[in-house]
Enzyme design. Structure first.
Site, PDB file in Angstrom:
ATOM      1  N   SER A 107       2.679 -21.078  14.991  1.00 33.21           N
ATOM      2  CA  SER A 107       3.398 -19.854  15.395  1.00 33.21           C
ATOM      3  C   SER A 107       2.838 -19.293  16.691  1.00 33.21           C
ATOM      4  CB  SER A 107       3.260 -18.798  14.288  1.00 33.21           C
ATOM      5  OG  SER A 107       3.634 -17.521  14.760  1.00 33.21           O
ATOM      6  N   TYR A 130       8.625 -16.950  19.967  1.00 35.18           N
ATOM      7  CA  TYR A 130       9.584 -15.848  19.984  1.00 35.18           C
ATOM      8  C   TYR A 130       9.760 -15.486  21.440  1.00 35.18           C
ATOM      9  CZ  TYR A 130       9.085 -14.927  14.946  1.00 35.18           C
ATOM     10  OH  TYR A 130       9.090 -15.011  13.574  1.00 35.18           O
ATOM     11  N   THR A 156      12.563 -19.661  17.948  1.00 34.20           N
ATOM     12  CA  THR A 156      13.138 -18.973  16.781  1.00 34.20           C
ATOM     13  C   THR A 156      14.122 -17.923  17.269  1.00 34.20           C
ATOM     14  OG1 THR A 156      11.135 -19.368  15.517  1.00 34.20           O
ATOM     15  CG2 THR A 156      12.593 -17.622  14.709  1.00 34.20           C
ATOM     16  N   ARG A 165      11.430  -5.351   5.914  1.00 29.71           N
ATOM     17  CA  ARG A 165      10.764  -5.874   4.713  1.00 29.71           C
ATOM     18  C   ARG A 165      10.114  -4.699   4.001  1.00 29.71           C
ATOM     19  NH1 ARG A 165       8.294 -10.624   8.477  1.00 29.71           N
ATOM     20  NH2 ARG A 165      10.315 -11.360   9.208  1.00 29.71           N
ATOM     21  N   LYS A 233      15.389 -22.693  16.004  1.00 30.73           N
ATOM     22  CA  LYS A 233      15.144 -22.413  14.579  1.00 30.73           C
ATOM     23  C   LYS A 233      15.848 -21.130  14.154  1.00 30.73           C
ATOM     24  CE  LYS A 233      11.328 -21.299  11.365  1.00 30.73           C
ATOM     25  NZ  LYS A 233      11.243 -19.839  11.266  1.00 30.73           N
ATOM     26  N   HIS A 257      14.713 -17.949   7.654  1.00 28.47           N
ATOM     27  CA  HIS A 257      13.396 -17.336   7.829  1.00 28.47           C
ATOM     28  C   HIS A 257      12.776 -17.009   6.462  1.00 28.47           C
ATOM     29  CE1 HIS A 257      11.383 -15.547  11.551  1.00 28.47           C
ATOM     30  NE2 HIS A 257      10.509 -15.235  10.609  1.00 28.47           N
ATOM     31  N   ARG A 260      13.584 -13.484   5.166  1.00 29.40           N
ATOM     32  CA  ARG A 260      12.831 -12.359   5.752  1.00 29.40           C
ATOM     33  C   ARG A 260      13.604 -11.669   6.871  1.00 29.40           C
ATOM     34  NH1 ARG A 260       7.276 -13.173   4.434  1.00 29.40           N
ATOM     35  NH2 ARG A 260       6.360 -12.567   6.416  1.00 29.40           N
ATOM     36  N   ASP A 288      14.379 -25.266   6.516  1.00 27.33           N
ATOM     37  CA  ASP A 288      13.348 -24.584   5.728  1.00 27.33           C
ATOM     38  C   ASP A 288      13.987 -23.458   4.949  1.00 27.33           C
ATOM     39  OD1 ASP A 288      13.323 -22.044   7.104  1.00 27.33           O
ATOM     40  OD2 ASP A 288      11.728 -22.710   8.444  1.00 27.33           O
ATOM     41  N   GLY A 290      12.753 -21.863   1.016  1.00 28.90           N
ATOM     42  CA  GLY A 290      12.868 -22.048  -0.424  1.00 28.90           C
ATOM     43  C   GLY A 290      12.460 -23.407  -0.953  1.00 28.90           C
ATOM     44  N   GLY A 311       7.001 -23.191   4.112  1.00 30.35           N
ATOM     45  CA  GLY A 311       6.273 -22.017   4.578  1.00 30.35           C
ATOM     46  C   GLY A 311       5.235 -21.537   3.590  1.00 30.35           C
ATOM     47  N   ARG A 312       5.602 -20.524   2.806  1.00 33.35           N
ATOM     48  CA  ARG A 312       4.637 -19.818   1.953  1.00 33.35           C
ATOM     49  C   ARG A 312       3.732 -20.726   1.116  1.00 33.35           C
ATOM     50  NH1 ARG A 312       9.608 -17.218   1.863  1.00 33.35           N
ATOM     51  NH2 ARG A 312       9.673 -14.979   2.328  1.00 33.35           N
TER      52      ARG A 312
HETATM   53  C1  FNR Z   1       7.078 -16.702   8.573  1.00 38.33           C
HETATM   54  N1  FNR Z   1       8.086 -17.292   9.344  1.00 38.33           N
HETATM   55  C2  FNR Z   1       7.933 -17.332  10.721  1.00 38.33           C
HETATM   56  N2  FNR Z   1       8.860 -17.983  11.476  1.00 38.33           N
HETATM   57  C3  FNR Z   1       8.693 -18.093  12.812  1.00 38.33           C
HETATM   58  O1  FNR Z   1       9.522 -18.699  13.475  1.00 38.33           O
HETATM   59  N3  FNR Z   1       7.588 -17.521  13.417  1.00 38.33           N
HETATM   60  C4  FNR Z   1       6.633 -16.852  12.734  1.00 38.33           C
HETATM   61  O2  FNR Z   1       5.646 -16.366  13.304  1.00 38.33           O
HETATM   62  C5  FNR Z   1       6.814 -16.713  11.329  1.00 38.33           C
HETATM   63  N4  FNR Z   1       5.897 -16.044  10.569  1.00 38.33           N
HETATM   64  C6  FNR Z   1       5.993 -16.068   9.204  1.00 38.33           C
HETATM   65  C7  FNR Z   1       4.976 -15.497   8.443  1.00 38.33           C
HETATM   66  C8  FNR Z   1       5.014 -15.582   7.067  1.00 38.33           C
HETATM   67  C9  FNR Z   1       3.905 -14.990   6.256  1.00 38.33           C
HETATM   68  C10 FNR Z   1       6.099 -16.231   6.424  1.00 38.33           C
HETATM   69  C11 FNR Z   1       6.158 -16.360   4.928  1.00 38.33           C
HETATM   70  C12 FNR Z   1       7.118 -16.768   7.178  1.00 38.33           C
HETATM   71  C13 FNR Z   1       9.219 -18.002   8.710  1.00 38.33           C
HETATM   72  C14 FNR Z   1       8.855 -19.454   8.413  1.00 38.33           C
HETATM   73  O3  FNR Z   1       8.767 -20.215   9.587  1.00 38.33           O
HETATM   74  C15 FNR Z   1       9.908 -20.144   7.535  1.00 38.33           C
HETATM   75  O4  FNR Z   1      11.189 -19.976   8.107  1.00 38.33           O
HETATM   76  C16 FNR Z   1       9.922 -19.638   6.091  1.00 38.33           C
HETATM   77  O5  FNR Z   1       8.650 -19.271   5.655  1.00 38.33           O
HETATM   78  C17 FNR Z   1      10.456 -20.749   5.216  1.00 38.33           C
HETATM   79  O6  FNR Z   1      10.643 -20.317   3.936  1.00 38.33           O
HETATM   80  P1  FNR Z   1       9.625 -20.598   2.706  1.00 38.33           P
HETATM   81  O7  FNR Z   1       9.247 -22.047   2.701  1.00 38.33           O
HETATM   82  O8  FNR Z   1       8.458 -19.689   2.939  1.00 38.33           O
HETATM   83  O9  FNR Z   1      10.460 -20.192   1.545  1.00 38.33           O
END
Ligand code: FNR
Length: 361
Positions: A107, A130, A156, A165, A233, A257, A260, A288, A290, A311-312
């Site tokens: 990131s 970003y 992104t 959030r 993305k 995302h 989010r 991505d 889920g 991600g998570r």
């Molecule tokens: C993110 N995501 C994210 N995406 C991105 O393009 N730049 C970023 O800095 C971040 N930061 C970020 C922080 C945290 C804590 C989370 C959970 C997510 C989104 C990430 O790239 C991705 O799209 C999702 O996390 C995918 O979903 P799952 O796998 O977490 O369900």
């Protein structure tokens, strides 16, 4: 370190270990978290059509993306501030992904330097961007990524500012002073640390620093600034996939995302087929949001994804055991994918196609 058998178990253990506000930031979605839940529900609704009496004695999930070999089509999604969950931050994640031969997307808000992450990496690295108001800052990062051997850029586009959030708003979440987006200068990152009741510091920061005027012409401009492939993305429609390709994108990441950003947006796996159809083989399409099991990965591949990002779950592994924990989560997903390929009679990725999806409509 405990070893767990499912991503869900890592999630539960991470929840026990992390401070409540950090947990809320990592776990949470925007608004009523409809899209957060829809991502899981959509994967759970899809059913597989296994075939049998196929020789599955050799299962090979390896693939290639932009010339880089991946042991399995599962990579780490870009996520800000890995040091929120483990002191080693992205350096540990890079070790984990490298040990597993998997892709890591770093990131723009990484909490370790691009160069330190590259030094720790044994597998492919991409850099996510970003679009900041200070365009020179973005271009400086592009140059550093090129010099450090990053293989692609990921712009992104679903985040003109952060989604609302509510967990972060309620917690008054701000990034602790000892965790910083070290690749950006202090003037750009100061706002991430400003704690105030009833305010998400990150949302406020994004309103101040992200450029909301971003349009397709800027994507074309970015593509013209670098020889690296640029993926886009956050797309969820065929229309935007067409536009991305027309403006120089080399790849697309179908994503909401992780629920989010726009609450109420379509589950990303439900948007995949239309984006794949629009791309019509002209570029790789990743997904991505889920993905929690190897069977989820197989479903996304069957619907036309070239690879998935997770991600998570990676942060949960990191929270539970640093590099070893993150490596275990990635290894678990890879092993589950291989299991699903064997049990569905599709031992090679070339055998994985839409006939694997049960059409219940
Ligand atoms: C993110 N995501 C994210 N995406 C991105 O393009 N730049 C970023 O800095 C971040 N930061 C970020 C922080 C945290 C804590 C989370 C959970 C997510 C989104 C990430 O790239 C991705 O799209 C999702 O996390 C995918 O979903 P799952 O796998 O977490 O369900």
């Amino acid at each position: 370190m405990d070893t767990f058998l499912t991503v869900e178990e890592y999630e539960a253990a991470a929840r026990d270990r992390l401070p409540a506000d950090v947990w809320g930031y990592v776990y949470g979605g925007s608004g009523a978290e409809l899209t957060l839940r829809a991502n899981r529900a959509a994967f759970e609704r899809l059913a597989l059509r296994p075939r049998f009496l196929v020789d599955v004695s050799r299962c090979d999930p390896a693939t290639t993306l932009f010339g880089a070999r991946l042991s399995t089509p599962i990579g780490v999604a870009p996520m800000a501030f890995h040091r929120l969950v483990h002191a080693d931050g992205e350096v540990a994640t890079a070790r984990a992904a490298g040990a597993a031969g998997q892709l890591l997307v770093v990131s723009i808000f990484a909490s370790r330097s691009l160069e330190d992450i590259a030094a720790a990496a044994a597998g492919p690295l991409w850099l996510q961007l970003y679009w900041l108001r200070r365009r020179a800052v973005v271009i400086d990062l592009v140059r550093r990524a090129e010099a450090a051997g990053y293989g692609a850029l990921v712009l992104t586009v679903d985040t003109p500012r952060l989604g609302r959030r509510l967990r972060d708003v309620r917690a008054g979440f701000a990034v602790p002073a000892d965790v910083t987006a070290v690749n950006l200068d202090a003037a750009v990152t100061a706002g991430t640390h400003h704690a105030a009741d009833g305010v998400s510091a990150l949302e406020a920061h994004s309103r101040a620093e992200f450029d909301q005027t971003l349009s397709w012409a800027d994507l074309a401009w970015l593509c013209g600034q670098t020889a690296l492939p640029v993926l886009v993305k956050g797309l969820l429609t065929a229309e935007d996939a067409e536009r991305a390709l027309a403006h120089g994108a080399a790849g697309i990441v179908v994503s909401n995302h992780g629920g989010r950003q726009l609450d109420g947006a379509v589950a990303s796996v439900d948007a995949l087929a239309e984006v794949v159809a629009a791309a019509a083989g002209r570029c790789p399409v990743l997904l991505d949001s889920g993905v929690r099991t190897g069977a989820d990965v197989l479903k996304a591949l069957a619907l036309g994804a070239s690879a998935v990002l997770v991600g998570r779950p990676v942060l949960w592994g990191l929270a539970c055991g640093g590099a070893d924990g993150a490596r275990d989560v990635l290894g678990l997903l890879a092993a589950e994918l291989a299991d699903a390929m064997v049990l569905s009679g599709r031992p090679r990725l070339a055998d994985v196609d839409a006939t694997l999806i049960h059409n219940s409509h």
